[in-house]
Design an enzyme around this catalytic site. Structure first.
Site, PDB file in Angstrom:
ATOM      1  N   GLY A 104       0.787  -1.205  -0.058  1.00  0.00           N
ATOM      2  CA  GLY A 104      -0.111  -0.218   0.113  1.00  0.00           C
ATOM      3  C   GLY A 104       0.972   1.309   0.207  1.00  0.00           C
ATOM      4  NE  ARG A 157      -1.885  -4.589  -0.632  1.00  0.00           N
ATOM      5  CZ  ARG A 157      -1.700  -3.852   0.419  1.00  0.00           C
ATOM      6  NH1 ARG A 157      -0.461  -4.264   0.724  1.00  0.00           N
ATOM      7  NH2 ARG A 157      -2.234  -2.773   0.665  1.00  0.00           N
ATOM      8  CG  ASP A 166       4.200  -6.853   6.927  1.00  0.00           C
ATOM      9  OD1 ASP A 166       3.985  -6.299   6.097  1.00  0.00           O
ATOM     10  OD2 ASP A 166       3.757  -7.401   8.170  1.00  0.00           O
ATOM     11  CB  THR A 177       3.496   0.204   6.978  1.00  0.00           C
ATOM     12  OG1 THR A 177       2.115   0.330   7.474  1.00  0.00           O
ATOM     13  CG2 THR A 177       4.518   0.157   8.209  1.00  0.00           C
ATOM     14  CB  ILE A 178      -0.306   4.730   6.746  1.00  0.00           C
ATOM     15  CG1 ILE A 178      -1.376   3.546   6.558  1.00  0.00           C
ATOM     16  CG2 ILE A 178       0.210   5.374   5.535  1.00  0.00           C
ATOM     17  CD1 ILE A 178      -2.687   4.115   6.233  1.00  0.00           C
ATOM     18  CG  ASP A 179      -1.345  -0.329   8.682  1.00  0.00           C
ATOM     19  OD1 ASP A 179      -2.008   0.563   8.518  1.00  0.00           O
ATOM     20  OD2 ASP A 179      -1.353  -1.483   8.207  1.00  0.00           O
ATOM     21  CG  ASP A 204       2.091  -2.859  11.084  1.00  0.00           C
ATOM     22  OD1 ASP A 204       3.171  -2.440  10.067  1.00  0.00           O
ATOM     23  OD2 ASP A 204       1.362  -3.766  10.347  1.00  0.00           O
ATOM     24  N   GLY A 250      -6.104  -0.145   9.722  1.00  0.00           N
ATOM     25  CA  GLY A 250      -5.181  -0.749  10.756  1.00  0.00           C
ATOM     26  C   GLY A 250      -5.728  -2.398  10.769  1.00  0.00           C
ATOM     27  NE  ARG A 251      -4.345  -5.929   6.276  1.00  0.00           N
ATOM     28  CZ  ARG A 251      -5.092  -6.450   5.565  1.00  0.00           C
ATOM     29  NH1 ARG A 251      -5.789  -7.713   5.790  1.00  0.00           N
ATOM     30  NH2 ARG A 251      -5.390  -5.821   4.140  1.00  0.00           N
ATOM     31  CD  GLN A 302      -7.693   5.904   7.558  1.00  0.00           C
ATOM     32  OE1 GLN A 302      -7.191   5.650   8.808  1.00  0.00           O
ATOM     33  NE2 GLN A 302      -8.439   5.327   6.796  1.00  0.00           N
TER      34      GLN A 302
HETATM   35  O1  F6P Z   1      -0.989  -1.678   4.732  1.00  0.00           O
HETATM   36  C1  F6P Z   1      -1.479  -0.435   4.630  1.00  0.00           C
HETATM   37  C2  F6P Z   1      -3.066  -0.446   4.429  1.00  0.00           C
HETATM   38  O2  F6P Z   1      -3.291   0.801   4.402  1.00  0.00           O
HETATM   39  C3  F6P Z   1      -3.768  -1.306   5.648  1.00  0.00           C
HETATM   40  O3  F6P Z   1      -4.151  -0.482   6.898  1.00  0.00           O
HETATM   41  C4  F6P Z   1      -4.998  -1.473   4.924  1.00  0.00           C
HETATM   42  O4  F6P Z   1      -5.938  -2.615   5.773  1.00  0.00           O
HETATM   43  C5  F6P Z   1      -4.402  -1.886   3.642  1.00  0.00           C
HETATM   44  O5  F6P Z   1      -3.143  -1.231   3.279  1.00  0.00           O
HETATM   45  C6  F6P Z   1      -5.614  -1.969   2.323  1.00  0.00           C
HETATM   46  O6  F6P Z   1      -4.683  -2.074   1.390  1.00  0.00           O
HETATM   47  P1  F6P Z   1      -5.306  -1.886  -0.181  1.00  0.00           P
HETATM   48  O7  F6P Z   1      -5.130  -0.201  -0.547  1.00  0.00           O
HETATM   49  O8  F6P Z   1      -4.645  -2.836  -1.001  1.00  0.00           O
HETATM   50  O9  F6P Z   1      -6.758  -2.167   0.052  1.00  0.00           O
END
Ligand code: F6P
Length: 349
Positions: free
Chosen positions: A14, A79, A110, A133-135, A137, A178-179, A281
Protein backbone atom coordinates in the site's frame (compact mmCIF):
# COMPACT_ATOMS: atom_id res chain seq x y z
CA UNK A 1 30.69 -7.68 -3.06
CA UNK A 2 29.89 -6.99 -6.72
CA UNK A 3 30.76 -3.46 -7.78
CA UNK A 4 27.78 -1.09 -7.82
CA UNK A 5 27.20 1.06 -10.88
CA UNK A 6 23.45 1.06 -11.20
CA UNK A 7 21.03 1.29 -8.26
CA UNK A 8 17.41 0.22 -8.71
CA UNK A 9 14.57 1.29 -6.47
CA UNK A 10 11.06 -0.11 -6.07
CA UNK A 11 8.03 0.59 -3.87
CA UNK A 12 5.71 -2.28 -2.86
CA UNK A 13 2.46 -2.73 -0.92
CA UNK A 14 0.00 0.00 0.00
CA UNK A 15 1.33 3.48 -0.76
CA UNK A 16 2.23 5.87 2.05
CA UNK A 17 2.80 9.62 1.98
CA UNK A 18 6.58 10.04 2.07
CA UNK A 19 7.52 7.40 -0.51
CA UNK A 20 8.54 10.12 -2.95
CA UNK A 21 10.71 11.68 -0.25
CA UNK A 22 12.74 8.46 -0.04
CA UNK A 23 12.96 8.16 -3.83
CA UNK A 24 14.17 11.76 -4.06
CA UNK A 25 16.81 11.43 -1.34
CA UNK A 26 18.18 8.09 -2.60
CA UNK A 27 18.38 9.43 -6.16
CA UNK A 28 20.04 12.73 -5.29
CA UNK A 29 22.63 11.26 -2.95
CA UNK A 30 23.43 8.30 -5.21
CA UNK A 31 23.95 10.54 -8.24
CA UNK A 32 25.46 13.68 -6.75
CA UNK A 33 27.65 12.17 -4.05
CA UNK A 34 28.41 8.64 -5.23
CA UNK A 35 28.21 8.88 -9.02
CA UNK A 36 25.81 5.92 -9.42
CA UNK A 37 23.29 5.52 -12.18
CA UNK A 38 19.76 5.30 -10.66
CA UNK A 39 16.65 3.69 -12.08
CA UNK A 40 13.16 3.29 -10.70
CA UNK A 41 11.51 -0.11 -11.21
CA UNK A 42 7.80 0.46 -11.59
CA UNK A 43 5.05 -1.47 -9.76
CA UNK A 44 6.92 -3.16 -6.92
CA UNK A 45 8.19 -6.72 -7.38
CA UNK A 46 6.03 -6.99 -10.50
CA UNK A 47 8.74 -4.89 -12.21
CA UNK A 48 11.13 -7.82 -12.01
CA UNK A 49 8.64 -10.65 -12.43
CA UNK A 50 6.56 -9.45 -15.36
CA UNK A 51 8.23 -6.31 -16.72
CA UNK A 52 6.41 -4.01 -19.10
CA UNK A 53 7.77 -1.52 -21.65
CA UNK A 54 7.77 1.31 -19.08
CA UNK A 55 9.15 -0.71 -16.14
CA UNK A 56 12.59 0.86 -16.05
CA UNK A 57 12.37 4.55 -15.25
CA UNK A 58 15.73 6.33 -15.44
CA UNK A 59 15.93 8.82 -12.60
CA UNK A 60 17.90 12.05 -12.68
CA UNK A 61 18.10 14.84 -10.14
CA UNK A 62 15.69 16.91 -12.22
CA UNK A 63 13.09 14.13 -12.09
CA UNK A 64 12.96 14.04 -8.33
CA UNK A 65 13.92 17.47 -7.01
CA UNK A 66 10.32 18.64 -6.47
CA UNK A 67 8.52 15.40 -5.60
CA UNK A 68 8.96 15.68 -1.83
CA UNK A 69 5.54 17.26 -1.33
CA UNK A 70 3.71 14.74 -3.52
CA UNK A 71 1.85 11.85 -1.91
CA UNK A 72 1.76 8.38 -3.50
CA UNK A 73 4.77 7.01 -5.34
CA UNK A 74 6.08 8.01 -8.75
CA UNK A 75 7.17 4.37 -9.13
CA UNK A 76 3.71 2.86 -8.66
CA UNK A 77 3.14 -0.15 -6.46
CA UNK A 78 1.76 -3.67 -6.40
CA UNK A 79 1.27 -6.51 -3.97
CA UNK A 80 3.12 -9.00 -6.21
CA UNK A 81 4.81 -11.79 -4.26
CA UNK A 82 7.73 -13.49 -6.04
CA UNK A 83 7.70 -16.24 -3.41
CA UNK A 84 4.14 -17.29 -4.15
CA UNK A 85 5.02 -19.55 -7.06
CA UNK A 86 8.05 -21.78 -7.34
CA UNK A 87 10.75 -20.40 -9.63
CA UNK A 88 9.55 -16.78 -9.58
CA UNK A 89 12.24 -15.61 -7.16
CA UNK A 90 14.91 -16.86 -9.59
CA UNK A 91 13.17 -14.89 -12.37
CA UNK A 92 13.39 -11.74 -10.26
CA UNK A 93 17.12 -12.21 -9.74
CA UNK A 94 17.71 -12.90 -13.44
CA UNK A 95 15.68 -9.85 -14.44
CA UNK A 96 17.66 -7.64 -12.11
CA UNK A 97 20.79 -8.77 -13.89
CA UNK A 98 19.19 -8.19 -17.27
CA UNK A 99 18.36 -4.61 -16.26
CA UNK A 100 21.95 -4.14 -15.10
CA UNK A 101 20.78 -3.36 -11.57
CA UNK A 102 23.61 -4.23 -9.16
CA UNK A 103 21.95 -2.97 -5.99
CA UNK A 104 18.34 -2.59 -5.02
CA UNK A 105 16.60 -0.31 -2.53
CA UNK A 106 13.28 -1.97 -1.66
CA UNK A 107 10.83 0.38 0.03
CA UNK A 108 7.90 -1.34 1.66
CA UNK A 109 6.22 -2.91 4.65
CA UNK A 110 6.64 -6.40 6.09
CA UNK A 111 5.59 -8.16 2.85
CA UNK A 112 7.97 -6.26 0.55
CA UNK A 113 10.78 -6.40 3.09
CA UNK A 114 10.15 -10.12 3.68
CA UNK A 115 10.76 -10.75 -0.02
CA UNK A 116 13.92 -8.59 0.11
CA UNK A 117 15.19 -10.60 3.06
CA UNK A 118 14.62 -13.93 1.30
CA UNK A 119 16.25 -12.73 -1.94
CA UNK A 120 19.28 -11.68 0.05
CA UNK A 121 19.40 -15.00 1.91
CA UNK A 122 18.66 -17.26 -1.05
CA UNK A 123 20.62 -15.50 -3.80
CA UNK A 124 22.90 -12.99 -2.07
CA UNK A 125 20.96 -10.15 -3.71
CA UNK A 126 22.51 -6.79 -2.87
CA UNK A 127 19.48 -5.22 -1.30
CA UNK A 128 18.77 -2.51 1.27
CA UNK A 129 15.32 -2.19 2.83
CA UNK A 130 13.49 0.98 3.72
CA UNK A 131 10.44 0.69 6.01
CA UNK A 132 7.13 2.09 4.84
CA UNK A 133 3.67 1.69 6.26
CA UNK A 134 0.95 4.04 7.43
CA UNK A 135 0.10 1.32 9.98
CA UNK A 136 3.34 1.91 11.98
CA UNK A 137 3.46 -1.82 12.77
CA UNK A 138 7.12 -2.61 12.07
CA UNK A 139 8.87 -3.44 15.33
CA UNK A 140 12.44 -2.73 14.24
CA UNK A 141 11.90 1.00 13.80
CA UNK A 142 10.46 3.58 16.18
CA UNK A 143 8.13 4.83 13.49
CA UNK A 144 7.49 4.77 9.76
CA UNK A 145 6.71 7.63 7.41
CA UNK A 146 3.08 7.89 6.34
CA UNK A 147 1.87 7.18 9.86
CA UNK A 148 1.98 10.80 11.00
CA UNK A 149 0.09 11.89 7.88
CA UNK A 150 -2.54 9.18 8.35
CA UNK A 151 -3.08 10.12 12.01
CA UNK A 152 -3.42 13.79 11.04
CA UNK A 153 -5.98 13.00 8.33
CA UNK A 154 -8.03 10.73 10.61
CA UNK A 155 -7.90 13.29 13.43
CA UNK A 156 -9.08 16.02 11.12
CA UNK A 157 -11.92 13.81 9.84
CA UNK A 158 -13.13 12.99 13.37
CA UNK A 159 -12.94 16.68 14.32
CA UNK A 160 -15.15 17.47 11.34
CA UNK A 161 -17.62 14.72 12.17
CA UNK A 162 -18.00 16.06 15.70
CA UNK A 163 -19.79 19.24 14.63
CA UNK A 164 -22.35 17.42 12.50
CA UNK A 165 -22.81 14.60 15.04
CA UNK A 166 -23.60 17.22 17.68
CA UNK A 167 -26.01 19.19 15.45
CA UNK A 168 -28.02 16.10 14.60
CA UNK A 169 -27.70 14.29 17.93
CA UNK A 170 -26.15 11.22 16.41
CA UNK A 171 -23.37 8.85 17.25
CA UNK A 172 -20.89 8.49 14.39
CA UNK A 173 -18.64 5.43 14.16
CA UNK A 174 -15.49 6.13 12.13
CA UNK A 175 -13.60 3.21 10.59
CA UNK A 176 -9.85 3.76 10.49
CA UNK A 177 -7.15 1.66 8.75
CA UNK A 178 -5.17 -0.87 10.77
CA UNK A 179 -5.39 -4.60 10.38
CA UNK A 180 -3.57 -6.11 13.36
CA UNK A 181 -2.21 -2.94 14.93
CA UNK A 182 -4.40 -0.05 16.02
CA UNK A 183 -1.79 2.70 15.95
CA UNK A 184 -3.62 5.09 13.61
CA UNK A 185 -6.90 4.68 15.49
CA UNK A 186 -5.14 5.04 18.82
CA UNK A 187 -3.45 8.27 17.72
CA UNK A 188 -6.48 9.78 16.00
CA UNK A 189 -8.88 8.73 18.78
CA UNK A 190 -6.66 10.36 21.37
CA UNK A 191 -5.92 13.50 19.36
CA UNK A 192 -9.55 14.07 18.38
CA UNK A 193 -10.95 13.29 21.84
CA UNK A 194 -13.23 10.57 20.45
CA UNK A 195 -15.64 9.24 23.08
CA UNK A 196 -14.60 5.64 22.45
CA UNK A 197 -11.52 4.28 20.67
CA UNK A 198 -11.36 0.62 19.66
CA UNK A 199 -8.26 -1.17 18.38
CA UNK A 200 -7.64 -4.77 17.27
CA UNK A 201 -5.42 -5.45 20.27
CA UNK A 202 -8.31 -5.14 22.74
CA UNK A 203 -11.62 -7.00 22.55
CA UNK A 204 -14.52 -4.52 22.44
CA UNK A 205 -17.10 -4.61 25.21
CA UNK A 206 -20.44 -3.71 23.59
CA UNK A 207 -22.22 -3.21 26.91
CA UNK A 208 -19.55 -0.79 28.09
CA UNK A 209 -19.76 1.14 24.81
CA UNK A 210 -23.58 1.32 24.91
CA UNK A 211 -23.52 2.46 28.54
CA UNK A 212 -21.12 5.29 27.67
CA UNK A 213 -23.55 6.69 25.12
CA UNK A 214 -26.63 6.11 27.31
CA UNK A 215 -24.96 8.01 30.15
CA UNK A 216 -23.90 10.83 27.83
CA UNK A 217 -27.50 11.11 26.61
CA UNK A 218 -28.77 11.24 30.20
CA UNK A 219 -26.37 14.13 30.76
CA UNK A 220 -27.76 16.01 27.77
CA UNK A 221 -25.18 14.91 25.19
CA UNK A 222 -27.10 12.68 22.85
CA UNK A 223 -24.28 12.40 20.37
CA UNK A 224 -20.81 10.93 20.23
CA UNK A 225 -17.88 9.64 18.22
CA UNK A 226 -16.29 6.22 18.04
CA UNK A 227 -12.94 5.61 16.34
CA UNK A 228 -12.61 1.94 15.39
CA UNK A 229 -9.82 0.09 13.57
CA UNK A 230 -10.89 -1.91 10.53
CA UNK A 231 -9.26 -4.96 12.16
CA UNK A 232 -11.45 -4.94 15.29
CA UNK A 233 -13.48 -8.13 15.54
CA UNK A 234 -16.72 -8.90 17.34
CA UNK A 235 -16.54 -12.66 16.88
CA UNK A 236 -12.87 -13.54 16.29
CA UNK A 237 -13.36 -13.24 12.51
CA UNK A 238 -12.28 -10.15 10.56
CA UNK A 239 -15.10 -8.29 8.83
CA UNK A 240 -14.24 -8.39 5.15
CA UNK A 241 -15.42 -6.87 1.88
CA UNK A 242 -14.65 -9.87 -0.33
CA UNK A 243 -13.49 -13.45 0.18
CA UNK A 244 -10.50 -12.81 -2.11
CA UNK A 245 -6.99 -12.67 -0.74
CA UNK A 246 -4.00 -10.81 -2.16
CA UNK A 247 -0.74 -12.60 -3.05
CA UNK A 248 0.49 -12.31 0.52
CA UNK A 249 -2.74 -13.86 1.85
CA UNK A 250 -4.38 -10.68 3.17
CA UNK A 251 -8.14 -10.25 3.04
CA UNK A 252 -9.70 -6.87 2.22
CA UNK A 253 -11.12 -5.56 5.49
CA UNK A 254 -14.24 -3.46 5.93
CA UNK A 255 -17.57 -3.51 7.69
CA UNK A 256 -16.84 -3.21 11.39
CA UNK A 257 -18.02 0.41 11.64
CA UNK A 258 -21.35 -0.39 10.01
CA UNK A 259 -21.95 -3.40 12.26
CA UNK A 260 -20.93 -1.50 15.36
CA UNK A 261 -23.17 1.43 14.44
CA UNK A 262 -26.18 -0.92 14.24
CA UNK A 263 -25.27 -2.48 17.60
CA UNK A 264 -24.97 0.93 19.28
CA UNK A 265 -28.25 2.16 17.80
CA UNK A 266 -30.08 -1.03 18.87
CA UNK A 267 -28.71 -0.90 22.38
CA UNK A 268 -29.09 2.86 23.00
CA UNK A 269 -31.92 4.03 20.76
CA UNK A 270 -29.66 6.89 19.57
CA UNK A 271 -29.41 7.31 15.82
CA UNK A 272 -25.97 6.00 14.85
CA UNK A 273 -24.21 6.40 11.51
CA UNK A 274 -20.88 5.16 10.21
CA UNK A 275 -18.12 6.60 8.03
CA UNK A 276 -15.27 4.62 6.46
CA UNK A 277 -12.17 6.78 5.97
CA UNK A 278 -10.48 4.21 3.73
CA UNK A 279 -7.82 5.40 1.29
CA UNK A 280 -8.29 9.05 2.22
CA UNK A 281 -5.84 8.20 5.00
CA UNK A 282 -3.11 7.34 2.53
CA UNK A 283 -3.75 10.14 0.07
CA UNK A 284 -2.55 13.69 -0.37
CA UNK A 285 0.55 15.47 0.72
CA UNK A 286 2.81 14.17 3.53
CA UNK A 287 3.15 16.10 6.77
CA UNK A 288 6.43 17.91 7.44
CA UNK A 289 7.36 15.11 9.87
CA UNK A 290 6.93 12.47 7.18
CA UNK A 291 8.85 14.54 4.62
CA UNK A 292 11.77 14.86 7.01
CA UNK A 293 11.73 11.20 8.11
CA UNK A 294 11.49 9.87 4.55
CA UNK A 295 14.34 12.13 3.44
CA UNK A 296 16.56 10.93 6.28
CA UNK A 297 15.69 7.28 5.49
CA UNK A 298 16.53 7.83 1.84
CA UNK A 299 19.91 9.43 2.54
CA UNK A 300 20.84 6.62 4.94
CA UNK A 301 19.67 3.96 2.47
CA UNK A 302 21.94 5.45 -0.20
CA UNK A 303 24.80 5.43 2.28
CA UNK A 304 24.05 1.78 3.10
CA UNK A 305 24.38 0.97 -0.61
CA UNK A 306 27.73 2.71 -0.70
CA UNK A 307 28.87 0.80 2.43
CA UNK A 308 27.57 -2.51 1.06
CA UNK A 309 25.35 -3.10 4.08
CA UNK A 310 23.36 -5.75 2.19
CA UNK A 311 20.41 -7.41 3.91
CA UNK A 312 19.93 -4.41 6.18
CA UNK A 313 17.05 -2.00 6.62
CA UNK A 314 17.23 1.64 7.65
CA UNK A 315 15.39 2.38 10.90
CA UNK A 316 14.70 5.22 13.29
CA UNK A 317 15.99 4.64 16.82
CA UNK A 318 15.46 7.64 19.03
CA UNK A 319 16.83 10.51 16.98
CA UNK A 320 19.20 8.41 14.91
CA UNK A 321 18.77 6.65 11.60
CA UNK A 322 20.54 3.32 11.91
CA UNK A 323 20.58 0.05 9.99
CA UNK A 324 19.16 -3.23 11.35
CA UNK A 325 19.04 -6.66 9.75
CA UNK A 326 16.06 -7.44 7.55
CA UNK A 327 15.50 -10.52 9.75
CA UNK A 328 14.85 -8.24 12.66
CA UNK A 329 12.77 -5.95 10.50
CA UNK A 330 10.16 -8.56 9.67
CA UNK A 331 10.35 -10.61 12.86
CA UNK A 332 7.25 -9.29 14.59
CA UNK A 333 4.29 -6.96 14.26
CA UNK A 334 4.46 -3.93 16.54
CA UNK A 335 1.10 -3.60 18.23
CA UNK A 336 -0.22 -1.01 20.67
CA UNK A 337 0.89 -1.99 24.19
CA UNK A 338 -1.67 -2.16 26.97
CA UNK A 339 -0.32 0.87 28.88
CA UNK A 340 -0.77 3.07 25.81
CA UNK A 341 -4.29 1.75 25.30
CA UNK A 342 -5.04 2.72 28.90
CA UNK A 343 -3.98 6.28 28.03
CA UNK A 344 -6.73 6.62 25.45
CA UNK A 345 -9.21 4.68 27.59
CA UNK A 346 -8.81 7.32 30.32
CA UNK A 347 -10.80 9.68 28.11
CA UNK A 348 -13.72 7.36 27.26
CA UNK A 349 -17.07 8.90 27.98
O1 F6P B 1 -0.94 -1.76 4.88
C1 F6P B 1 -1.47 -0.51 4.81
C2 F6P B 1 -2.95 -0.54 4.56
O2 F6P B 1 -3.34 0.77 4.33
C3 F6P B 1 -3.78 -1.20 5.67
O3 F6P B 1 -4.01 -0.36 6.76
C4 F6P B 1 -5.03 -1.58 4.92
O4 F6P B 1 -5.70 -2.65 5.54
C5 F6P B 1 -4.51 -1.97 3.59
O5 F6P B 1 -3.29 -1.29 3.41
C6 F6P B 1 -5.44 -1.66 2.45
O6 F6P B 1 -4.85 -2.09 1.29
P1 F6P B 1 -5.44 -1.88 -0.18
O7 F6P B 1 -5.10 -0.50 -0.60
O8 F6P B 1 -4.73 -2.91 -0.99
O9 F6P B 1 -6.91 -2.09 -0.08
Amino acid sequence: MAEVRRVGMLTGGGDAPGLNGVIRAVTMRCIEDYGYDVVGLKRGWKSLLSPESDTVMPLGVGDVRYILQEGGTILGSSRTNPYKNEGDAQKVVDQMQEFGVDALVAIGGDDTLGVARRLHEDFGTQVIGCPKTIDNDLSATDTTFGFDTAVSIATDAIDKLRTTAKSHERVVVVEVMGRHAGWITWGAGLASAANVTLIPEVEPDLDQIANIFKERAENGEKWGLVAVSEGVTLSEEFMTQTAERDEFGHVRLGGIAETLAKEIENRTGIETRHVVLGHLQRGGTPTAFDRILSTRYGLRAAEAVKNGEWGKMVALRGNDIVTVSLDEAVAETKTVPDDLYRVVETFFG
